[in-house]
Design an enzyme around this catalytic site. Sequence first.
Site, PDB file in Angstrom:
ATOM      1  N   ASP A 141       0.864  -1.174   0.000  1.00 11.15           N
ATOM      2  CA  ASP A 141       0.000   0.000   0.000  1.00 11.15           C
ATOM      3  C   ASP A 141       0.905   1.229   0.000  1.00 11.15           C
ATOM      4  O   ASP A 141       1.846   1.307   0.792  1.00 11.15           O
ATOM      5  CB  ASP A 141      -0.876  -0.027   1.256  1.00 11.15           C
ATOM      6  CG  ASP A 141      -1.981   1.005   1.241  1.00 11.15           C
ATOM      7  OD1 ASP A 141      -1.691   2.192   0.954  1.00 11.15           O
ATOM      8  OD2 ASP A 141      -3.125   0.639   1.541  1.00 11.15           O
ATOM      9  N   ILE A 142       0.636   2.202  -0.864  1.00 14.35           N
ATOM     10  CA  ILE A 142       1.500   3.388  -0.951  1.00 14.35           C
ATOM     11  C   ILE A 142       1.218   4.396   0.166  1.00 14.35           C
ATOM     12  O   ILE A 142       1.950   5.365   0.317  1.00 14.35           O
ATOM     13  CB  ILE A 142       1.426   4.078  -2.327  1.00 14.35           C
ATOM     14  CG1 ILE A 142       0.006   4.557  -2.624  1.00 14.35           C
ATOM     15  CG2 ILE A 142       1.955   3.162  -3.424  1.00 14.35           C
ATOM     16  CD1 ILE A 142      -0.079   5.495  -3.822  1.00 14.35           C
ATOM     17  N   GLU A 171     -12.745   2.434  -0.965  1.00 13.25           N
ATOM     18  CA  GLU A 171     -12.007   3.456  -1.707  1.00 13.25           C
ATOM     19  C   GLU A 171     -11.698   3.096  -3.151  1.00 13.25           C
ATOM     20  O   GLU A 171     -11.565   3.978  -3.987  1.00 13.25           O
ATOM     21  CB  GLU A 171     -10.727   3.845  -0.965  1.00 13.25           C
ATOM     22  CG  GLU A 171      -9.762   2.712  -0.658  1.00 13.25           C
ATOM     23  CD  GLU A 171     -10.149   1.787   0.487  1.00 13.25           C
ATOM     24  OE1 GLU A 171      -9.789   0.602   0.394  1.00 13.25           O
ATOM     25  OE2 GLU A 171     -10.789   2.210   1.454  1.00 13.25           O
ATOM     26  N   HIS A 194     -10.255  -6.111  -2.592  1.00 16.19           N
ATOM     27  CA  HIS A 194      -8.881  -6.171  -2.092  1.00 16.19           C
ATOM     28  C   HIS A 194      -8.884  -6.446  -0.593  1.00 16.19           C
ATOM     29  O   HIS A 194      -9.773  -6.021   0.131  1.00 16.19           O
ATOM     30  CB  HIS A 194      -8.085  -4.901  -2.418  1.00 16.19           C
ATOM     31  CG  HIS A 194      -8.691  -3.625  -1.948  1.00 16.19           C
ATOM     32  ND1 HIS A 194      -9.813  -3.061  -2.536  1.00 16.19           N
ATOM     33  CD2 HIS A 194      -8.340  -2.784  -0.949  1.00 16.19           C
ATOM     34  CE1 HIS A 194     -10.098  -1.927  -1.921  1.00 16.19           C
ATOM     35  NE2 HIS A 194      -9.226  -1.738  -0.946  1.00 16.19           N
ATOM     36  N   HIS A 209      -6.630  -6.058   2.837  1.00 10.87           N
ATOM     37  CA  HIS A 209      -5.503  -5.383   3.487  1.00 10.87           C
ATOM     38  C   HIS A 209      -4.853  -6.367   4.458  1.00 10.87           C
ATOM     39  O   HIS A 209      -5.551  -6.961   5.293  1.00 10.87           O
ATOM     40  CB  HIS A 209      -5.983  -4.172   4.310  1.00 10.87           C
ATOM     41  CG  HIS A 209      -6.531  -3.050   3.513  1.00 10.87           C
ATOM     42  ND1 HIS A 209      -5.779  -1.945   3.183  1.00 10.87           N
ATOM     43  CD2 HIS A 209      -7.766  -2.840   2.995  1.00 10.87           C
ATOM     44  CE1 HIS A 209      -6.531  -1.100   2.503  1.00 10.87           C
ATOM     45  NE2 HIS A 209      -7.744  -1.624   2.371  1.00 10.87           N
TER      46      HIS A 209
END
Length: 134
Positions: free
Chosen positions: A29-30, A89, A94, A96
């Site tokens: 994750d950026i 978002e 996805h 996490h």
Amino acid sequence: MATIFTKIAKGEIPSWKVAENDHFYAFLDISPLAEGHTLVIPKDVEEDYIFHLDEETYMGLTAFARKVAIAMKKAIPCKRIGVAVLGMEVPHTHIHLVPLQTESDLDFRKEHLELSPERFKQIADSILAEYEKL
């Protein structure tokens, strides 16, 4: 139109890859909650909601995420790897995976880390190396 995550999985947008197989992709994750915060996605399925995935994709995604989490635990000093599925978002399922020292480390409202490209590369390389050993 392809989601940002599909573009990442296809290599059209750069990412810090930590694991990949034919159907799934994991990358850092950026805007991480902790060093090693990873996103796990299906490559070819752009379903917005995880529970709308077909059973084969759902089971494959969770099995892949499990393997990635095992590699993360070996590469990142932490007590556990936390799991969250929010999906608010980006309209692409996805998972996490977040290295945890305490439960509060999985609070998405807290300030996210800013890491250098060099640090992202070090973390990604260390997780990928552990993943490839499994």
